[in-house]
Design an enzyme around this catalytic site. Sequence first.
Site, short mmCIF file in Angstrom:
data_model
loop_
_atom_site.label_atom_id
_atom_site.label_comp_id
_atom_site.label_asym_id
_atom_site.label_seq_id
_atom_site.Cartn_x
_atom_site.Cartn_y
_atom_site.Cartn_z
N HIS A 99 33.04 47.05 -3.88
CA HIS A 99 32.80 48.22 -3.03
C HIS A 99 33.65 49.37 -3.54
O HIS A 99 34.75 49.18 -4.02
CB HIS A 99 33.07 47.93 -1.55
CG HIS A 99 34.43 47.41 -1.24
ND1 HIS A 99 34.86 46.14 -1.54
CD2 HIS A 99 35.48 48.01 -0.63
CE1 HIS A 99 36.10 45.97 -1.14
NE2 HIS A 99 36.51 47.10 -0.58
N HIS A 101 35.36 53.01 -2.53
CA HIS A 101 35.84 53.82 -1.41
C HIS A 101 35.66 55.29 -1.74
O HIS A 101 35.99 55.72 -2.86
CB HIS A 101 37.34 53.59 -1.18
CG HIS A 101 37.71 52.21 -0.80
ND1 HIS A 101 38.01 51.85 0.50
CD2 HIS A 101 37.86 51.09 -1.54
CE1 HIS A 101 38.33 50.59 0.53
NE2 HIS A 101 38.25 50.09 -0.69
#
Length: 148
Positions: A99, A101
Site C-alpha cells: 500500500h 500512503h
Amino acid sequence: MDCVFCAIAAGKLPAHLLHEDEHFLVLLDIFPLRPAHVLVVAREHAPYLADLGTPARQRLVDQALHMGEALRRAGYGRQGINLLINDGPDSNQHVPHLHLHLIPRQRGDLAALLWRILTRFLPFGRARIQARLAREAEQLRQALKREP
C-alpha cells in the site's frame, strides 16, 4: 490468510472507500498521520512492491497522481503530499500487503505529525477520528467527481 486489506477487498471489513478499480482500492487510513491520509492498496496480496504484478505496478504512480489531484481539489496538501511505501517489516510496514500512503502536509505541521506518529495506535480519541474520517471521505468522494 489474516490480511486486513484482503478482507477489505473481499467486503468482509468496512473501510472509508474512496475509489476502486481492477488493481487498487483507495481508502482513508484508519490511523491517519494527518487529515485526509489516503492509502492506495493493491487488490492482489503482495507483501512487497516486487511481488506486485507488472500491470498494477505500472499503474501505481498514475493512481497516486490521480488521488493527489483529488486531495488538492478538496483542499488538502496543496503545497505538498508525502508519498510513502513501507516495503517490508523492517521499514515499519504494519500490514504485509503493498500500500502507498498519500499524506497531505502543510507548512508548520511537523510537530503535529511527529506527535501523531508516536500516538497513532493509542485507543484514545477513536470516536472523534472516525467522525473526521467520515467527513473527509465525503469531501474526497466529491472531489473525485469534480475531475477536470
